[in-house]
Design a protein around this motif. Structure first.
Motif, PDB file in Angstrom:
ATOM      1  N   GLY A  13       0.579  -1.087  -0.170  1.00 17.08           N
ATOM      2  CA  GLY A  13       0.146  -0.239   0.153  1.00 17.08           C
ATOM      3  C   GLY A  13       0.785   1.282  -0.105  1.00 17.08           C
ATOM      4  O   GLY A  13       0.489   2.250  -0.701  1.00 17.08           O
ATOM      5  N   LEU A  14       1.961   1.106   0.827  1.00 15.39           N
ATOM      6  CA  LEU A  14       2.752   2.341   0.930  1.00 15.39           C
ATOM      7  C   LEU A  14       4.087   1.952   0.596  1.00 15.39           C
ATOM      8  O   LEU A  14       5.005   1.583   1.577  1.00 15.39           O
ATOM      9  CB  LEU A  14       2.792   3.111   2.124  1.00 15.39           C
ATOM     10  N   PRO A  15       4.711   1.893  -0.571  1.00 17.27           N
ATOM     11  CA  PRO A  15       6.244   1.330  -0.930  1.00 17.27           C
ATOM     12  C   PRO A  15       7.008   2.139  -0.290  1.00 17.27           C
ATOM     13  O   PRO A  15       7.060   3.437  -0.223  1.00 17.27           O
ATOM     14  CB  PRO A  15       5.884   1.538  -2.597  1.00 17.27           C
ATOM     15  N   GLY A  16       8.047   1.360   0.453  1.00 16.73           N
ATOM     16  CA  GLY A  16       9.245   1.957   0.906  1.00 16.73           C
ATOM     17  C   GLY A  16       9.110   2.467   2.445  1.00 16.73           C
ATOM     18  O   GLY A  16      10.117   2.817   2.874  1.00 16.73           O
ATOM     19  N   VAL A  17       7.940   2.326   2.937  1.00 11.66           N
ATOM     20  CA  VAL A  17       7.716   2.748   4.559  1.00 11.66           C
ATOM     21  C   VAL A  17       7.883   1.634   5.379  1.00 11.66           C
ATOM     22  O   VAL A  17       7.109   0.645   5.069  1.00 11.66           O
ATOM     23  CB  VAL A  17       5.997   3.373   4.266  1.00 11.66           C
ATOM     24  N   ASP A  18       8.618   1.777   6.378  1.00 10.51           N
ATOM     25  CA  ASP A  18       8.997   0.761   7.234  1.00 10.51           C
ATOM     26  C   ASP A  18       7.588   0.421   8.214  1.00 10.51           C
ATOM     27  O   ASP A  18       6.982   1.567   8.239  1.00 10.51           O
ATOM     28  CB  ASP A  18      10.006   1.094   8.179  1.00 10.51           C
ATOM     29  N   TYR A  19       7.167  -0.655   8.567  1.00  7.57           N
ATOM     30  CA  TYR A  19       5.926  -0.895   9.225  1.00  7.57           C
ATOM     31  C   TYR A  19       6.128  -0.170  10.851  1.00  7.57           C
ATOM     32  O   TYR A  19       5.001   0.213  11.168  1.00  7.57           O
ATOM     33  CB  TYR A  19       5.674  -2.471   9.455  1.00  7.57           C
ATOM     34  N   THR A  20       7.193  -0.138  11.163  1.00  6.23           N
ATOM     35  CA  THR A  20       7.443   0.576  12.608  1.00  6.23           C
ATOM     36  C   THR A  20       6.926   1.924  12.371  1.00  6.23           C
ATOM     37  O   THR A  20       6.181   2.586  13.031  1.00  6.23           O
ATOM     38  CB  THR A  20       8.630   0.785  13.011  1.00  6.23           C
ATOM     39  N   THR A  21       7.390   2.713  11.191  1.00  2.64           N
ATOM     40  CA  THR A  21       6.995   4.251  10.963  1.00  2.64           C
ATOM     41  C   THR A  21       5.546   4.319  10.846  1.00  2.64           C
ATOM     42  O   THR A  21       4.867   5.279  11.012  1.00  2.64           O
ATOM     43  CB  THR A  21       7.738   4.660   9.916  1.00  2.64           C
ATOM     44  N   PHE A  22       5.075   3.105   9.763  1.00  2.00           N
ATOM     45  CA  PHE A  22       3.657   3.244   9.614  1.00  2.00           C
ATOM     46  C   PHE A  22       2.564   2.734  10.821  1.00  2.00           C
ATOM     47  O   PHE A  22       1.484   3.535  11.075  1.00  2.00           O
ATOM     48  CB  PHE A  22       3.137   1.954   8.577  1.00  2.00           C
ATOM     49  N   LEU A  23       3.160   2.269  11.747  1.00  4.71           N
ATOM     50  CA  LEU A  23       2.490   1.629  13.096  1.00  4.71           C
ATOM     51  C   LEU A  23       2.431   2.916  14.014  1.00  4.71           C
ATOM     52  O   LEU A  23       1.215   2.999  14.625  1.00  4.71           O
ATOM     53  CB  LEU A  23       3.005   0.570  13.643  1.00  4.71           C
ATOM     54  N   VAL A  24       3.304   3.567  14.349  1.00  3.61           N
ATOM     55  CA  VAL A  24       3.563   4.685  15.510  1.00  3.61           C
ATOM     56  C   VAL A  24       2.398   5.451  15.526  1.00  3.61           C
ATOM     57  O   VAL A  24       1.932   5.643  16.562  1.00  3.61           O
ATOM     58  CB  VAL A  24       4.880   5.332  15.439  1.00  3.61           C
ATOM     59  N   PRO A  25       1.996   6.307  14.340  1.00  2.40           N
ATOM     60  CA  PRO A  25       0.923   6.992  14.499  1.00  2.40           C
ATOM     61  C   PRO A  25      -0.582   6.210  14.985  1.00  2.40           C
ATOM     62  O   PRO A  25      -1.102   6.995  15.568  1.00  2.40           O
ATOM     63  CB  PRO A  25       0.557   7.531  13.048  1.00  2.40           C
ATOM     64  N   ALA A  26      -0.618   5.100  14.832  1.00  4.06           N
ATOM     65  CA  ALA A  26      -1.895   4.260  14.893  1.00  4.06           C
ATOM     66  C   ALA A  26      -1.767   4.235  16.304  1.00  4.06           C
ATOM     67  O   ALA A  26      -2.854   4.075  17.231  1.00  4.06           O
ATOM     68  CB  ALA A  26      -1.759   2.973  14.384  1.00  4.06           C
ATOM     69  N   ILE A  27      -0.460   3.888  17.048  1.00  4.85           N
ATOM     70  CA  ILE A  27      -0.478   3.496  18.374  1.00  4.85           C
ATOM     71  C   ILE A  27      -0.464   4.744  19.266  1.00  4.85           C
ATOM     72  O   ILE A  27      -1.226   4.949  20.313  1.00  4.85           O
ATOM     73  CB  ILE A  27       1.035   2.990  18.738  1.00  4.85           C
ATOM     74  N   ALA A  28      -0.263   5.995  18.635  1.00  4.98           N
ATOM     75  CA  ALA A  28      -0.611   7.324  18.984  1.00  4.98           C
ATOM     76  C   ALA A  28      -1.985   7.654  19.519  1.00  4.98           C
ATOM     77  O   ALA A  28      -2.809   7.963  20.512  1.00  4.98           O
ATOM     78  CB  ALA A  28       0.072   8.486  18.495  1.00  4.98           C
ATOM     79  N   ILE A  29      -2.867   7.188  18.396  1.00 13.28           N
ATOM     80  CA  ILE A  29      -4.260   7.517  18.478  1.00 13.28           C
ATOM     81  C   ILE A  29      -4.854   6.357  19.412  1.00 13.28           C
ATOM     82  O   ILE A  29      -5.913   6.498  20.231  1.00 13.28           O
ATOM     83  CB  ILE A  29      -4.900   7.306  17.050  1.00 13.28           C
ATOM     84  N   GLN A  30      -4.295   5.159  19.486  1.00 11.55           N
ATOM     85  CA  GLN A  30      -4.823   4.193  20.270  1.00 11.55           C
ATOM     86  C   GLN A  30      -4.580   4.411  21.763  1.00 11.55           C
ATOM     87  O   GLN A  30      -5.521   4.502  22.645  1.00 11.55           O
ATOM     88  CB  GLN A  30      -3.999   2.942  20.037  1.00 11.55           C
ATOM     89  N   VAL A  31      -3.310   5.073  21.949  1.00 13.15           N
ATOM     90  CA  VAL A  31      -3.295   5.750  23.315  1.00 13.15           C
ATOM     91  C   VAL A  31      -4.432   6.831  23.598  1.00 13.15           C
ATOM     92  O   VAL A  31      -4.762   6.900  24.633  1.00 13.15           O
ATOM     93  CB  VAL A  31      -1.755   6.263  23.594  1.00 13.15           C
ATOM     94  N   ALA A  32      -4.575   7.679  22.738  1.00 11.64           N
ATOM     95  CA  ALA A  32      -5.434   8.968  23.290  1.00 11.64           C
ATOM     96  C   ALA A  32      -6.996   8.186  23.563  1.00 11.64           C
ATOM     97  O   ALA A  32      -7.713   8.634  24.419  1.00 11.64           O
ATOM     98  CB  ALA A  32      -5.459   9.585  21.937  1.00 11.64           C
ATOM     99  N   LEU A  33      -7.280   7.267  22.481  1.00 14.47           N
ATOM    100  CA  LEU A  33      -8.686   6.584  22.658  1.00 14.47           C
ATOM    101  C   LEU A  33      -8.712   5.871  23.890  1.00 14.47           C
ATOM    102  O   LEU A  33      -9.618   6.045  24.608  1.00 14.47           O
ATOM    103  CB  LEU A  33      -8.706   5.560  21.773  1.00 14.47           C
ATOM    104  N   ALA A  34      -7.640   5.026  24.290  1.00 12.88           N
ATOM    105  CA  ALA A  34      -7.736   4.327  25.556  1.00 12.88           C
ATOM    106  C   ALA A  34      -7.752   5.398  26.915  1.00 12.88           C
ATOM    107  O   ALA A  34      -8.309   5.155  27.784  1.00 12.88           O
ATOM    108  CB  ALA A  34      -6.911   3.270  25.805  1.00 12.88           C
ATOM    109  N   SER A  35      -6.803   6.529  26.709  1.00  9.38           N
ATOM    110  CA  SER A  35      -6.905   7.481  27.909  1.00  9.38           C
ATOM    111  C   SER A  35      -8.056   8.121  28.104  1.00  9.38           C
ATOM    112  O   SER A  35      -8.616   8.596  29.181  1.00  9.38           O
ATOM    113  CB  SER A  35      -5.807   8.438  27.720  1.00  9.38           C
ATOM    114  N   ALA A  36      -8.835   8.452  27.113  1.00  9.25           N
ATOM    115  CA  ALA A  36      -9.989   9.153  27.041  1.00  9.25           C
ATOM    116  C   ALA A  36     -11.210   8.602  27.799  1.00  9.25           C
ATOM    117  O   ALA A  36     -11.869   9.253  28.303  1.00  9.25           O
ATOM    118  CB  ALA A  36     -10.662   9.469  25.457  1.00  9.25           C
TER     119      ALA A  36
END
Length: 233
Positions: A13-36
């Motif tokens: 889907g996003l050639p050349g993008v490391d999965y860790t880089t792809f995943l970090v924004p999702a974890i940031a939003i997950q943290v916001a969701l859980a903390s809310a």
């Protein structure tokens, strides 16, 4: 684990993008969701120990009650997202936009959290029960995460998940954070070309998040304004 399992799919889907880089924004939003969720739990505690009743009989503006609670929560959420970003960088994630981008991702996470903070407080006012508030919020939290673009690019997901993801707030929060992270247009649920580059994702997704925050914020303020001292005894 996620990198080994899903890394190849992400590259489709996003050639050349490391999965860790792809995943970090999702974890940031997950943290916001859980903390809310904890905001509503805190309100239930105030109801159970009698503090909320004292607030209701005081001349305090009901909007100020919600705004004060929210400000306390978003400070903690911003701090948690900063920790996630720091750990992500240590594990190999790359924030293309640097420190400014990191601050932007924190801002998106905080903005995203507004609507779920309001939602958890609405559950608290309606149920006045800690267990019901936790169950109600958690029942919604995990489907929102997995039926979105959080863990895999939208185009590689089944069609029915893509349909759900188009109306899923998590998709808009993750896409906004990911666009800042990668400094490119990554949104697939809306076709916007008016701003150029990453702004084609950031502007519409932020507009959606602001609208959600306004709608749910208005809802919880309405419920607080109708609450009376006798309701919480």
């Amino acid at each position: 684990m996620f990198g080994n399992v899903a890394g190849g799919v992400v590259n489709q889907g996003l050639p050349g993008v490391d999965y860790t880089t792809f995943l970090v924004p999702a974890i940031a939003i997950q943290v916001a969701l859980a903390s809310a969720v904890t905001s509503g739990i805190g309100l239930v505690n105030d109801i159970e120990n009698g503090m909320f009743e004292k607030v209701l009989v005081s001349p305090m503006n009901r909007t100020a009650v919600f705004v004060g609670k929210t400000l306390a929560e978003v400070f903690r959420i911003g701090l948690q997202i900063a920790i996630i970003l720091g750990l992500g960088v240590l594990l190999g994630a790359e924030i293309t936009t640097g420190v400014v981008g990191a601050v932007g991702i924190m801002a998106v996470g905080i903005l995203f959290s507004f609507w779920f903070i309001a939602f958890s407080n609405m559950l608290a006012v309606l149920t006045r029960d800690q267990e019901s508030t936790i169950i109600g919020a958690n029942l919604l939290q995990f489907p929102l995460l997995f039926l979105s673009s959080a863990f895999l690019p939208l185009e590689v997901l089944p069609n029915w998940i893509q349909l759900v993801a188009r109306i899923n707030p998590v998709t808009y929060g993750v896409d906004a954070a990911r666009a800042i992270m990668l400094d490119e247009d990554v949104m697939t649920v809306l076709e916007v070309t008016a701003f150029g580059g990453a702004l084609d994702t950031i502007v519409p997704t932020v507009a959606v998040l602001v609208g959600l925050g306004f709608v749910f914020g208005t809802g919880v303020i309405y419920l607080l304004s109708r609450a009376s001292s006798s309701d919480v005894r």
